[in-house]
Write a protein that holds these residues in place. Structure first.
Motif, PDB file in Angstrom:
ATOM      1  N   GLU A 146       0.151   2.262  -5.923  1.00  0.00           N
ATOM      2  CA  GLU A 146       0.547   3.635  -5.614  1.00  0.00           C
ATOM      3  C   GLU A 146      -0.640   4.518  -5.966  1.00  0.00           C
ATOM      4  N   THR A 147      -1.274   5.096  -4.963  1.00  0.00           N
ATOM      5  CA  THR A 147      -2.485   5.884  -5.158  1.00  0.00           C
ATOM      6  C   THR A 147      -2.155   7.372  -5.088  1.00  0.00           C
ATOM      7  N   ALA A 148      -2.618   8.126  -6.068  1.00  0.00           N
ATOM      8  CA  ALA A 148      -2.435   9.579  -6.024  1.00  0.00           C
ATOM      9  C   ALA A 148      -3.237  10.141  -4.858  1.00  0.00           C
ATOM     10  N   GLN A 149      -2.588  10.948  -4.046  1.00  0.00           N
ATOM     11  CA  GLN A 149      -3.200  11.379  -2.794  1.00  0.00           C
ATOM     12  C   GLN A 149      -4.408  12.294  -2.989  1.00  0.00           C
ATOM     13  N   CYS A 151       0.838  -1.206   0.000  1.00  0.00           N
ATOM     14  CA  CYS A 151       0.000   0.000   0.000  1.00  0.00           C
ATOM     15  C   CYS A 151       0.871   1.254   0.000  1.00  0.00           C
ATOM     16  N   HIS A 152       0.658   2.107  -0.996  1.00  0.00           N
ATOM     17  CA  HIS A 152       1.420   3.348  -1.108  1.00  0.00           C
ATOM     18  C   HIS A 152       0.521   4.486  -1.553  1.00  0.00           C
ATOM     19  N   SER A 153       0.965   5.703  -1.283  1.00  0.00           N
ATOM     20  CA  SER A 153       0.314   6.884  -1.856  1.00  0.00           C
ATOM     21  C   SER A 153       1.364   7.965  -2.030  1.00  0.00           C
ATOM     22  N   ILE A 154       1.053   8.933  -2.898  1.00  0.00           N
ATOM     23  CA  ILE A 154       2.035   9.953  -3.247  1.00  0.00           C
ATOM     24  C   ILE A 154       1.309  11.172  -3.799  1.00  0.00           C
ATOM     25  N   ARG A 155       1.931  12.324  -3.666  1.00  0.00           N
ATOM     26  CA  ARG A 155       1.374  13.542  -4.266  1.00  0.00           C
ATOM     27  C   ARG A 155       1.238  13.380  -5.784  1.00  0.00           C
ATOM     28  N   SER A 156       0.272  14.053  -6.348  1.00  0.00           N
ATOM     29  CA  SER A 156      -0.055  13.870  -7.760  1.00  0.00           C
ATOM     30  C   SER A 156       0.924  14.524  -8.713  1.00  0.00           C
ATOM     31  N   THR A 189       0.697  14.962 -14.353  1.00  0.00           N
ATOM     32  CA  THR A 189      -0.064  14.581 -13.168  1.00  0.00           C
ATOM     33  C   THR A 189      -0.238  13.074 -13.140  1.00  0.00           C
ATOM     34  N   LEU A 190       0.064  12.483 -12.013  1.00  0.00           N
ATOM     35  CA  LEU A 190       0.013  11.030 -11.867  1.00  0.00           C
ATOM     36  C   LEU A 190      -1.436  10.542 -11.888  1.00  0.00           C
ATOM     37  N   PRO A 191      -1.725   9.424 -12.578  1.00  0.00           N
ATOM     38  CA  PRO A 191      -3.056   8.835 -12.470  1.00  0.00           C
ATOM     39  C   PRO A 191      -3.355   8.432 -11.025  1.00  0.00           C
ATOM     40  N   ILE A 192      -4.618   8.213 -10.728  1.00  0.00           N
ATOM     41  CA  ILE A 192      -4.996   7.844  -9.363  1.00  0.00           C
ATOM     42  C   ILE A 192      -4.510   6.439  -9.022  1.00  0.00           C
ATOM     43  N   PHE A 193      -4.704   5.496  -9.937  1.00  0.00           N
ATOM     44  CA  PHE A 193      -4.347   4.102  -9.674  1.00  0.00           C
ATOM     45  C   PHE A 193      -3.088   3.734 -10.457  1.00  0.00           C
ATOM     46  N   ASN A 194      -1.994   3.478  -9.740  1.00  0.00           N
ATOM     47  CA  ASN A 194      -0.720   3.113 -10.350  1.00  0.00           C
ATOM     48  C   ASN A 194      -0.343   1.725  -9.837  1.00  0.00           C
ATOM     49  N   GLU A 204      -3.231  17.656  -0.650  1.00  0.00           N
ATOM     50  CA  GLU A 204      -1.833  17.361  -0.957  1.00  0.00           C
ATOM     51  C   GLU A 204      -0.886  18.465  -0.508  1.00  0.00           C
ATOM     52  N   ALA A 205      -1.233  19.158   0.549  1.00  0.00           N
ATOM     53  CA  ALA A 205      -0.367  20.171   1.148  1.00  0.00           C
ATOM     54  C   ALA A 205      -0.638  20.175   2.643  1.00  0.00           C
ATOM     55  N   ALA A 206       0.361  20.613   3.406  1.00  0.00           N
ATOM     56  CA  ALA A 206       0.198  20.671   4.863  1.00  0.00           C
ATOM     57  C   ALA A 206      -1.047  21.485   5.205  1.00  0.00           C
ATOM     58  N   PRO A 207      -1.823  21.026   6.168  1.00  0.00           N
ATOM     59  CA  PRO A 207      -1.585  19.934   7.128  1.00  0.00           C
ATOM     60  C   PRO A 207      -2.043  18.553   6.663  1.00  0.00           C
TER      61      PRO A 207
END
Length: 271
Positions: free
Chosen positions: A222-225, A146-151, A160-165, A231-234
């Protein structure tokens, strides 16, 4: 704090979560610069995103932040993506290519070896034990990493990264049915936001444990967050988005469990 948490289930599916932890020992935290102390490359809320989606799954979760040591990198320090920008076993930069340590404070080889023994090895010992236990019980084990990452991270990938990688290292880490079930479920949810073995083909965990010839399979998501959080603090978890995403992830996991229990993925052990 223990470097790894395990929630034991009795099913054939094991969920790996190497990047959701935020623990940084005080002595290490003091050596990070303000950018590093922001921990921006966390797989934020990954445990919450997957919570309760597959009763019976075992969950193995690193509590340690990837800036201490990256539990999804080759312990020998070999790059997963030769020729492409990436981060290392003990990262010196963040995903945007910026330094994360105060001047002169990045870990040296001896410290990296110590961190590897203290944090990396226990996580993988727990993961290996969970897979062995599942395989002993069912004749087959499926690791879903299970992973996720900024787009949008230009340092790592264009656009821009797809949602489902989905990553299977070009089909080598799992049976074709596992890859197909995952891909078809994601395409049914959003065909334009699904990619197989694109920028993310599966990290060291997927490649190391994916041994389908032994009845042990591995696949990375790898899911786009943007699909479930800001995708920014907080880094706020957005329930309304997550509630649209979670049924898709639950369907994937359910299908993988069904495949494993059907016997169609079994491989004779010791034959």
């Amino acid at each position: 704090m223990t470097p790894v948490e395990v929630i034991r289930g009795d099913g054939p599916v094991v969920l790996g979560m190497p990047h959701g932890g935020t623990f940084v020992p005080d002595a290490i935290h003091a050596r990070l610069n303000p950018r590093g102390q922001g921990l921006s490359d966390t797989d934020w809320h990954i445990d919450r995103l997957y919570a309760g989606l597959l009763p019976g799954a075992t969950i193995v979760r690193s509590t340690v932040h990837r800036y201490v040591i990256d539990a999804n990198r080759d312990p020998a320090g070999v790059s997963l993506y030769p020729g492409q920008n990436t981060t290392t076993l003990c990262p010196t930069t963040d995903f945007d290519g910026h330094d994360i340590w105060l001047p002169g404070q990045a870990p040296d080889a001896d410290e990296i070896a110590e961190r590897r023994a203290t944090y990396h090895a226990p996580y993988h010992a727990a993961l290996a034990e969970a897979l062995e236990r599942a395989r002993d019980r069912h004749g087959v084990a499926v690791l879903y990493d299970c992973h996720s990452i900024r787009s949008d991270i230009p340092f790592l990938f264009a656009g821009t990264l797809p949602i489902f990688n989905i990553g299977t290292n070009n089909g080598t880490t799992c049976a074709p049915g596992i890859e197909a079930a995952t891909l078809e479920t994601c395409r049914a949810a959003d065909p334009d936001q699904t990619v197989l073995n694109g920028r993310f083909k599966g990290g060291w965990t997927t490649r190391h444990y994916g041994q389908p010839e032994t009845g042990q399979h591995a696949i990375q998501m790898e899911t786009a967050q943007r699909a479930y959080m800001d995708e920014a603090a907080p880094w706020t978890y957005r329930t309304e988005r997550a509630d649209r995403l979670r049924p898709v992830l639950a369907e994937i996991l359910t299908q993988l469990e069904t495949l494993a229990l059907s016997g169609r993925l079994s491989s004779p052990r010791g034959a």
